[in-house]
Write a protein that holds these residues in place. Structure first.
Motif, PDB file in Angstrom:
ATOM      1  N   TRP A 238      -4.866   0.081   2.933  1.00  0.00           N
ATOM      2  CA  TRP A 238      -3.833  -0.038   3.974  1.00  0.00           C
ATOM      3  C   TRP A 238      -4.501  -0.152   5.343  1.00  0.00           C
ATOM      4  CZ3 TRP A 238       0.858   3.879   4.339  1.00  0.00           C
ATOM      5  CH2 TRP A 238       1.869   3.304   5.127  1.00  0.00           C
ATOM      6  N   TYR A 239      -5.521   0.643   5.585  1.00  0.00           N
ATOM      7  CA  TYR A 239      -6.261   0.599   6.848  1.00  0.00           C
ATOM      8  C   TYR A 239      -6.995  -0.737   7.014  1.00  0.00           C
ATOM      9  CZ  TYR A 239     -10.346   1.353   9.867  1.00  0.00           C
ATOM     10  OH  TYR A 239     -11.319   1.203  10.808  1.00  0.00           O
ATOM     11  N   TYR A 240      -7.692  -1.182   5.944  1.00  0.00           N
ATOM     12  CA  TYR A 240      -8.491  -2.409   6.039  1.00  0.00           C
ATOM     13  C   TYR A 240      -7.604  -3.631   6.273  1.00  0.00           C
ATOM     14  CZ  TYR A 240     -11.938  -5.991   4.906  1.00  0.00           C
ATOM     15  OH  TYR A 240     -12.762  -7.080   4.959  1.00  0.00           O
TER      16      TYR A 240
ATOM     17  N   THR B 223      -5.230   4.229   0.523  1.00  0.00           N
ATOM     18  CA  THR B 223      -5.176   4.569   1.952  1.00  0.00           C
ATOM     19  C   THR B 223      -6.173   3.707   2.724  1.00  0.00           C
ATOM     20  OG1 THR B 223      -4.581   6.847   1.380  1.00  0.00           O
ATOM     21  CG2 THR B 223      -5.370   6.441   3.624  1.00  0.00           C
ATOM     22  N   TYR B 224      -7.377   3.532   2.140  1.00  0.00           N
ATOM     23  CA  TYR B 224      -8.382   2.667   2.775  1.00  0.00           C
ATOM     24  C   TYR B 224      -7.898   1.215   2.830  1.00  0.00           C
ATOM     25  CZ  TYR B 224     -12.464  -0.333   3.181  1.00  0.00           C
ATOM     26  OH  TYR B 224     -13.326  -1.319   3.559  1.00  0.00           O
TER      27      TYR B 224
ATOM     28  N   TRP C  56       0.796  -1.229   0.000  1.00  0.00           N
ATOM     29  CA  TRP C  56       0.000   0.000   0.000  1.00  0.00           C
ATOM     30  C   TRP C  56       0.831   1.283   0.000  1.00  0.00           C
ATOM     31  CZ3 TRP C  56      -4.451  -0.910  -1.850  1.00  0.00           C
ATOM     32  CH2 TRP C  56      -5.108  -2.117  -1.592  1.00  0.00           C
TER      33      TRP C  56
ATOM     34  N   SER D  81      -4.814  -3.724   7.701  1.00  0.00           N
ATOM     35  CA  SER D  81      -4.188  -3.678   9.036  1.00  0.00           C
ATOM     36  C   SER D  81      -5.145  -4.140  10.132  1.00  0.00           C
ATOM     37  CB  SER D  81      -3.697  -2.255   9.343  1.00  0.00           C
ATOM     38  OG  SER D  81      -4.797  -1.364   9.502  1.00  0.00           O
ATOM     39  N   ARG D  82      -6.440  -4.240   9.802  1.00  0.00           N
ATOM     40  CA  ARG D  82      -7.437  -4.637  10.794  1.00  0.00           C
ATOM     41  C   ARG D  82      -7.684  -6.148  10.740  1.00  0.00           C
ATOM     42  NH1 ARG D  82     -12.177  -3.113   9.584  1.00  0.00           N
ATOM     43  NH2 ARG D  82     -13.100  -2.942  11.662  1.00  0.00           N
TER      44      ARG D  82
END
Length: 206
Positions: A74-76, A71-72, A37, A78-79
């Motif tokens: 990378w966030y998703y 960016t989304y 990402w 990581s969860r």
């Protein structure tokens, strides 16, 4: 050798750096690595500039969208669940298939028509291949959302659209970018194989 050196000197350093970051990010995505990402974010930032200069305005707009979706993603990614090392791979469902088809069918003619009408109003040069560019953009929008959600079939859509992009970029004399997308086709096929193996490992043994 002389012909190669002449070709090399004609290449843009921004495009070459874009090619390198693009290949790295797709290769990392293919092996299910979250670090794809940040490389993707750098890549799309460079291609906003490249595609504006090439008058591929739909592709330029796509890069702005990709900046947000990367960016989304990378966030998703990581969860991940507490008991998993990665976010699990999913199969596409009927709802995702329906909105994917509708997105492509609606975005392609709307964006193509807009590009044709908008250029003279904004005093831009006419867009190159407005409807083909818009179709590829619509497919890429869908494919990137599916990738961010870790849907296996994103890779098949990428194979399809990347083959078309190779021809477009050769026609626009973006040879380094065309080469990058040819490599993308191979990486996307390998990504599909690798993600499918991960998905099969997730299926509980009865």
């Amino acid at each position: 050798m002389h012909a190669f050196l002449d070709w090399w000197h004609q290449q843009s350093w921004i495009e070459l750096i874009g090619v390198i970051t693009g290949l790295v990010c797709v290769a990392l995505a293919a092996i299910n690595n979250i670090w794809n990402w940040p490389f993707a974010i750098v890549n799309v930032a460079l291609y906003i500039y490249i595609f504006f200069n090439a008058r591929l305005y739909a592709d330029m707009g796509l890069q702005v969208y990709l900046l947000c979706i990367n960016t989304y993603g990378w966030y998703y990614w990581s969860r991940k669940p507490a008991d998993e090392t990665k976010v699990p791979v999913a199969q596409i469902n009927s709802k995702q298939l329906l909105w994917s088809a509708l997105t492509i069918l609606i975005v392609t003619p709307f964006l193509g028509f807009t590009l044709i009408k908008l250029a003279p109003v904004l005093h831009y040069q006419p867009a190159s291949y407005p409807y083909l560019d818009s179709f590829c953009t619509a497919c890429s929008i869908v494919a990137q959302i599916l990738m961010a959600r870790k849907v296996l079939q994103n890779w098949l859509l990428w194979v399809f659209v990347d083959v078309i992009y190779v021809g477009v970029y050769i026609a626009k004399n973006l040879h380094a970018t065309a080469f990058m997308y040819a490599v993308y086709v191979i990486i996307a096929l390998l990504g599909f194989i690798d993600w499918r193996k991960d998905y099969q490992k997730q299926i509980p043994i009865r």
